[in-house]
Design an enzyme around this catalytic site. Structure first.
Site, PDB file in Angstrom:
ATOM      1  N   HIS A 164      -3.777  -0.785  -9.199  1.00  0.00           N
ATOM      2  CA  HIS A 164      -2.573  -0.494  -9.966  1.00  0.00           C
ATOM      3  C   HIS A 164      -2.899   0.421 -11.141  1.00  0.00           C
ATOM      4  CE1 HIS A 164      -1.024  -4.579  -8.432  1.00  0.00           C
ATOM      5  NE2 HIS A 164      -0.173  -3.686  -7.963  1.00  0.00           N
ATOM      6  N   CYS A 251      -1.827  -9.170 -15.500  1.00  0.00           N
ATOM      7  CA  CYS A 251      -1.185  -9.642 -14.268  1.00  0.00           C
ATOM      8  C   CYS A 251      -0.620 -11.041 -14.380  1.00  0.00           C
ATOM      9  CB  CYS A 251      -2.178  -9.652 -13.109  1.00  0.00           C
ATOM     10  SG  CYS A 251      -3.048  -8.099 -12.816  1.00  0.00           S
TER      11      CYS A 251
END
Length: 256
Positions: A164, A251
C-alpha cells in the site's frame, strides 16, 4: 486532534490472512499482546476506543484501516481490492454509523484500500496499487472534493517493496512526510518537507502521529533518533506479528 479510534481484535485464524512476505507464521498469543499494547498507546495519546470483537469470517479483519476513510467532515466505506476482504467494510459499518450516521460508499468496479490513502493537511494522496484502482480513486477524489479536500494519485504498481502507499509514507504534523527512498523523489510530494527513511529501516515509514505522540514500530533506531531530533515524542511498539501479514501501525485503527 484525534478523539476516537475503532479497532478490531485479531481472530484465532489471523494466521490465515493474506501476505506477500515470508517472515514466518505469526504467534496468536503474541499478536494479541501486541494488539493490546497498540490499544494502550492510543488510549495514552488521549483516544477513546471502540474495540470490536474478532470476525472469524475475515482473518485480515483486524486491519480495519482498509475498510473506510474517516475525516472530521464525514466517512466513506471502501471496497477492498482483495476479494476475500470484500465483506470487511460491511462488517465495520455499524460501528462507524454510531459516529457518522450518513456514510458514503465506493461502488464497483471501484476498489479502494484505506492503506493507500494518506492525508496531508487538506490534501489527500491516493495510491494506485494492486488493491486500489483508478475507478475507486476517482470516486474517492470526488467525495473528498465535496468535503473541501484536494486529491492526487500516486501510482505504486511498479514498486515491489510495498503493498500500500502508506507502507512507504507517513504524514507528520500536516506537511512533513516520512518517505521510503523509492518514493522520496516522486513529484507528487515536491511541496512537502521530506524525511527519507533509511532503506534498511523502510518498515518504519509506516508511522502514525496521534495527537502529540508519534507511534513508531520498534527496531528502527536511525529513524527514531532522527524523529527525536526533530522534536517528536515517540512511542515505539513491537509489530513483528503484524509485519508477517503485510500490516503496519496505521492498519490497525480508524482514527478520528
Amino acid at each position: 486532534m484525534f478523539r476516537h479510534a475503532i479497532l478490531r481484535l485479531p481472530g484465532a485464524n489471523y494466521a490465515d490472512g493474506l501476505t506477500r512476505v515470508d517472515l514466518g507464521v505469526p504467534s496468536f498469543e503474541l499478536t494479541l499482546a501486541q494488539h493490546a499494547a497498540y490499544a494502550d498507546a492510543l488510549r495514552d495519546a488521549g483516544l477513546a476506543l471502540t474495540v470490536l470483537p474478532a470476525d472469524p469470517r475475515h482473518p485480515d479483519g483486524t486491519f480495519v484501516e482498509d475498510t473506510a476513510i474517516v475525516l472530521a467532515e464525514g466517512a466513506i466505506l471502501t471496497r477492498p481490492g482483495a476479494s476475500s476482504r470484500l465483506g470487511e467494510a460491511e462488517a465495520i459499518e455499524p460501528a462507524l454509523r454510531a459516529f457518522f450516521p450518513t456514510l458514503a460508499t465506493i461502488e464497483a468496479p471501484g476498489t479502494v484500500d484505506g492503506g493507500d490513502i494518506c492525508e496531508a493537511g487538506r490534501h489527500v494522496f491516493i495510491g494506485i496499487s494492486a488493491r486500489t484502482n483508478e475507478h475507486g480513486a476517482r470516486q474517492l477524489a470526488r467525495w473528498l472534493q465535496t468535503r473541501g479536500y484536494g486529491a492526487s494519485t500516486v501510482d505504486i504498481r511498479g514498486l515491489d517493496s510495498i503493498l500500500h502507499l502508506k507502507s512507504g509514507i507517513a504524514c507528520l504534523a500536516g506537511e512533513r512526510l516520512l518517505l521510503i527512498p523509492e518514493l522520496a523523489a516522486h513529484p507528487a510530494f515536491a511541496g512537502h518537507e521530506r524525511v527519507v527513511v533509511d532503506a534498511a529501516e523502510a518498515y518504519g515509514a509506516n508511522a502514525v502521529q496521534v495527537n502529540d505522540t508519534v507511534l513508531l514500530a520498534r527496531g528502527h533506531p536511525k529513524l527514531a533518533a532522527n524523529l527525536r531530533a526533530l522534536g517528536y515524542r515517540l512511542r515505539e511498539l513491537d509489530m513483528s506479528e503484524f509485519a508477517k501479514l503485510d500490516g503496519g501501525l496505521s492498519c490497525l485503527s480508524l482514527r478520528f
